[in-house]
Design a protein around this motif. Structure first.
Motif, PDB file in Angstrom:
ATOM      1  N   PHE A 103      -0.431 -15.640  -0.072  1.00  8.81           N
ATOM      2  CA  PHE A 103      -1.922 -15.538  -0.442  1.00  8.81           C
ATOM      3  C   PHE A 103      -1.964 -16.771  -1.565  1.00  8.81           C
ATOM      4  O   PHE A 103      -1.171 -16.967  -2.309  1.00  8.81           O
ATOM      5  N   ASP A 104      -3.450 -17.492  -1.625  1.00  8.88           N
ATOM      6  CA  ASP A 104      -3.282 -18.318  -2.696  1.00  8.88           C
ATOM      7  C   ASP A 104      -3.845 -17.593  -4.050  1.00  8.88           C
ATOM      8  O   ASP A 104      -4.701 -16.871  -4.230  1.00  8.88           O
ATOM      9  N   GLY A 105      -2.766 -18.096  -5.022  1.00 12.44           N
ATOM     10  CA  GLY A 105      -3.220 -17.389  -6.333  1.00 12.44           C
ATOM     11  C   GLY A 105      -3.947 -18.133  -7.040  1.00 12.44           C
ATOM     12  O   GLY A 105      -4.255 -17.952  -8.285  1.00 12.44           O
ATOM     13  N   GLY A 106      -4.238 -19.499  -6.594  1.00 17.34           N
ATOM     14  CA  GLY A 106      -4.963 -20.706  -7.404  1.00 17.34           C
ATOM     15  C   GLY A 106      -4.253 -21.244  -8.556  1.00 17.34           C
ATOM     16  O   GLY A 106      -3.082 -21.407  -8.539  1.00 17.34           O
ATOM     17  N   GLU A 107      -5.114 -21.802  -9.539  1.00 16.50           N
ATOM     18  CA  GLU A 107      -4.363 -22.721 -10.422  1.00 16.50           C
ATOM     19  C   GLU A 107      -4.187 -21.783 -11.687  1.00 16.50           C
ATOM     20  O   GLU A 107      -5.171 -21.026 -12.208  1.00 16.50           O
ATOM     21  N   LEU A 108      -2.913 -21.866 -12.289  1.00 14.61           N
ATOM     22  CA  LEU A 108      -2.871 -20.993 -13.675  1.00 14.61           C
ATOM     23  C   LEU A 108      -3.136 -22.023 -14.748  1.00 14.61           C
ATOM     24  O   LEU A 108      -2.687 -23.293 -14.731  1.00 14.61           O
ATOM     25  N   THR A 109      -3.582 -21.694 -15.959  1.00 13.85           N
ATOM     26  CA  THR A 109      -3.867 -22.429 -16.914  1.00 13.85           C
ATOM     27  C   THR A 109      -2.728 -22.454 -17.806  1.00 13.85           C
ATOM     28  O   THR A 109      -1.769 -21.748 -17.726  1.00 13.85           O
ATOM     29  N   ASP A 110      -2.883 -23.284 -18.804  1.00 18.39           N
ATOM     30  CA  ASP A 110      -1.734 -23.187 -19.632  1.00 18.39           C
ATOM     31  C   ASP A 110      -1.250 -21.900 -20.449  1.00 18.39           C
ATOM     32  O   ASP A 110      -0.095 -21.478 -20.709  1.00 18.39           O
ATOM     33  N   GLU A 111      -2.499 -21.179 -20.706  1.00 19.59           N
ATOM     34  CA  GLU A 111      -2.436 -19.821 -21.357  1.00 19.59           C
ATOM     35  C   GLU A 111      -1.629 -18.849 -20.664  1.00 19.59           C
ATOM     36  O   GLU A 111      -0.786 -17.969 -20.945  1.00 19.59           O
TER      37      GLU A 111
END
Length: 168
Positions: A103-111
């Protein structure tokens, strides 16, 4: 030969065995893929995920395993990028077919990336790398799966992947 109807419980006993896993594919905001190094080997990288527990759906598995393995609590909606079929290898290593849901988890931020806490019994480290960098780090079959899933995310169309006994 006449067709003979079997009660469902008996019929199921005649079918091939299969287990299932589910995972989430993440990138950072620069598009670099996140993978976790497993404790099973220095050169084995995986997405956050694992095997389904009884009564779980693939989506529930992916979200639970991500939380257990990284500490990340994923609250997005399910978007299937691909399915992965691994043929029964006929060995003690894994004596059943294995079916995966990515599944697509998307983009993670630096935080979010900074907040990752690995389960030490399962993973030794994590890394974010470009596909070109991952190509140099991974076995060809594993990299092909990564590249196909990344392509599925970019194009919006899910992929179906297979591994035979020699590739799995």
């Amino acid at each position: 030969m006449a067709n003979t109807w079997l009660p469902p419980a008996e019929y199921v006993e005649t079918l091939p065995r299969a287990t299932a896993y589910a995972c989430l594919y993440f990138t950072d905001t620069a598009g670099r893929a996140l993978q976790l190094r497993t404790t099973r080997g220095e050169d084995v990288w995986q997405w956050p995920g694992g095997n389904m527990d009884p009564g779980e759906t693939p989506w529930e598995t992916a979200v639970r395993e991500c939380r257990e393995e990284t500490g990340l609590v994923f609250t997005g909606e399910p978007r299937l990028l691909g399915t992965h079929f691994v043929r029964d290898r006929g060995t003690r290593h894994w004596p059943a077919n294995h079916i995966g849901f990515i599944f697509d988890g998307g983009e993670l931020t630096d935080e979010q990336i900074a907040a990752v806490v690995l389960a030490p019994e399962e993973h030794t480290s994590y890394a974010l790398r470009t596909l070109d960098q991952w190509r140099r780090e991974m076995a060809p079959g594993d990299f092909a799966r990564l590249a196909a899933i990344d392509r599925a995310r970019r194009t919006g169309g899910p992929v179906y992947l297979e591994n035979g006994p020699a590739e799995a």
